[in-house]
Design a protein around this motif. Structure first.
Motif, PDB file in Angstrom:
ATOM      1  N   GLY A 233     -26.798  58.938 181.774  1.00  0.00           N
ATOM      2  CA  GLY A 233     -25.876  58.091 181.053  1.00  0.00           C
ATOM      3  C   GLY A 233     -24.892  58.907 180.219  1.00  0.00           C
ATOM      4  O   GLY A 233     -24.948  60.138 180.178  1.00  0.00           O
ATOM      5  N   HIS A 234     -24.027  58.195 179.483  1.00  0.00           N
ATOM      6  CA  HIS A 234     -23.014  58.902 178.685  1.00  0.00           C
ATOM      7  C   HIS A 234     -23.587  59.475 177.401  1.00  0.00           C
ATOM      8  O   HIS A 234     -23.032  60.410 176.837  1.00  0.00           O
ATOM      9  CB  HIS A 234     -21.860  57.940 178.343  1.00  0.00           C
ATOM     10  CG  HIS A 234     -22.255  56.855 177.398  1.00  0.00           C
ATOM     11  ND1 HIS A 234     -22.902  55.692 177.827  1.00  0.00           N
ATOM     12  CD2 HIS A 234     -22.120  56.732 176.043  1.00  0.00           C
ATOM     13  CE1 HIS A 234     -23.124  54.916 176.781  1.00  0.00           C
ATOM     14  NE2 HIS A 234     -22.653  55.509 175.699  1.00  0.00           N
ATOM     15  N   ARG A 235     -24.713  58.930 176.947  1.00  0.00           N
ATOM     16  CA  ARG A 235     -25.276  59.423 175.687  1.00  0.00           C
ATOM     17  C   ARG A 235     -26.060  60.709 175.899  1.00  0.00           C
ATOM     18  O   ARG A 235     -26.883  60.816 176.800  1.00  0.00           O
ATOM     19  CB  ARG A 235     -26.169  58.345 175.059  1.00  0.00           C
ATOM     20  CG  ARG A 235     -26.725  58.768 173.709  1.00  0.00           C
ATOM     21  CD  ARG A 235     -27.385  57.632 173.009  1.00  0.00           C
ATOM     22  NE  ARG A 235     -27.950  58.072 171.745  1.00  0.00           N
ATOM     23  CZ  ARG A 235     -28.507  57.268 170.830  1.00  0.00           C
ATOM     24  NH1 ARG A 235     -28.544  55.956 171.071  1.00  0.00           N
ATOM     25  NH2 ARG A 235     -29.009  57.752 169.720  1.00  0.00           N
ATOM     26  N   ARG A 236     -25.878  61.672 175.038  1.00  0.00           N
ATOM     27  CA  ARG A 236     -26.554  62.961 175.145  1.00  0.00           C
ATOM     28  C   ARG A 236     -27.334  63.321 173.876  1.00  0.00           C
ATOM     29  O   ARG A 236     -28.059  64.291 173.861  1.00  0.00           O
ATOM     30  CB  ARG A 236     -25.522  64.071 175.434  1.00  0.00           C
ATOM     31  CG  ARG A 236     -24.876  63.959 176.824  1.00  0.00           C
ATOM     32  CD  ARG A 236     -25.895  64.222 177.934  1.00  0.00           C
ATOM     33  NE  ARG A 236     -25.324  64.164 179.266  1.00  0.00           N
ATOM     34  CZ  ARG A 236     -25.217  63.046 179.985  1.00  0.00           C
ATOM     35  NH1 ARG A 236     -25.645  61.899 179.474  1.00  0.00           N
ATOM     36  NH2 ARG A 236     -24.685  63.061 181.196  1.00  0.00           N
ATOM     37  N   THR A 237     -27.139  62.558 172.812  1.00  0.00           N
ATOM     38  CA  THR A 237     -27.850  62.853 171.556  1.00  0.00           C
ATOM     39  C   THR A 237     -28.463  61.568 171.013  1.00  0.00           C
ATOM     40  O   THR A 237     -28.094  60.475 171.409  1.00  0.00           O
ATOM     41  CB  THR A 237     -26.913  63.426 170.492  1.00  0.00           C
ATOM     42  OG1 THR A 237     -25.852  62.487 170.239  1.00  0.00           O
ATOM     43  CG2 THR A 237     -26.328  64.732 170.955  1.00  0.00           C
TER      44      THR A 237
ATOM     45  N   LEU B 217     -30.423  63.484 181.550  1.00  0.00           N
ATOM     46  CA  LEU B 217     -29.933  62.128 181.309  1.00  0.00           C
ATOM     47  C   LEU B 217     -28.704  61.894 182.177  1.00  0.00           C
ATOM     48  O   LEU B 217     -27.864  62.779 182.335  1.00  0.00           O
ATOM     49  CB  LEU B 217     -29.574  61.952 179.835  1.00  0.00           C
ATOM     50  CG  LEU B 217     -30.722  62.170 178.833  1.00  0.00           C
ATOM     51  CD1 LEU B 217     -30.192  62.189 177.415  1.00  0.00           C
ATOM     52  CD2 LEU B 217     -31.787  61.103 179.004  1.00  0.00           C
TER      53      LEU B 217
END
Length: 225
Positions: free
Chosen positions: A221-225, A219
């Motif tokens: 983007g900043h989101r990982r979960t 990924l």
């Protein structure tokens, strides 16, 4: 004498034949098929809720009890119609998968679904009207799952040969078949571009996407979960 002859002649004349033929009574099998055809047309046009047993019976020229006798009610008639359409589409897809090259198999699968939409539009309307592809439980969603199972074996072999995890094949099969199904719903309404062009673009996205797969997707983007 003349009057006697005339009387004798008229007494031997045969009554004129009627031009109306007696209506042949349908067999049980013929009546069942007639009700299925009528139900299929109405369900496609109005959906399950918009179709009544009264209208089905009226179009068939029978009383309501005849419909109940054959199918137990509207639900039974609808179930048979849906089962037939699911079997028809699954058979078209399954029988189309004959190629040896994975890319051509994708083309065949895309064409099979688009062929069904084009040739059996009423049936496709029935499958998607009351059971959208996005519904987790429903006739069309179940059918997409059946088709994806056929595709998953092909993807599994391809994944293994290219060094990817074959356990991910079922997820990718669902994604690919779902993409074609949703595009088919859209194409059903617009009918542009031509079928072959739609199939080419679908395979273009699927095949080149598969060719460029990362072994470990990341990924950005900043989101990982």
């Amino acid at each position: 004498m003349m009057e006697g002859v005339a009387t004798e002649k008229s007494s031997t004349e045969k009554p004129p034949r009627t031009t109306r033929r007696a209506r042949r009574r349908m067999t049980g099998t013929e009546r069942r098929e007639q009700l299925l055809d009528i139900g299929r047309t109405l369900f496609a046009a109005r959906g399950f809720d918009g179709t009544s047993v009264e209208e089905i019976a009226a179009r068939a020229g029978v009383s309501k009890p005849v419909v109940y006798e054959h199918f137990g009610g509207k639900e039974g008639l609808y179930a048979v119609v849906v089962d037939r359409e699911m079997a028809r589409l699954l058979d078209m897809v399954t029988s189309a998968l004959t190629a040896g090259h994975p890319r051509e198999l994708l083309e065949q699968a895309a064409f099979a679904l688009l062929d069904y939409i084009e040739q059996h539009t009423d049936g496709f309307h029935i499958l998607v009207r009351d059971s959208p592809v996005t519904t987790p439980t429903g006739t069309f969603a179940s059918l997409i799952g059946d088709i994806a199972t056929k595709v998953e074996d092909i993807l599994g072999r391809e994944f293994k040969s290219r060094g990817y995890d074959p356990k991910l094949a079922p997820m990718y099969a669902q994604a690919l078949v779902g993409m074609v199904a949703l595009t088919g719903q859209w194409w059903l309404n617009v009918r542009k571009p031509k079928k072959a062009e739609v199939a080419a673009h679908l395979v273009n996205l699927a095949w080149h996407g598969l060719q460029g797969l990362e072994h470990e997707p990341r990924l950005i983007g900043h989101r990982r979960t």
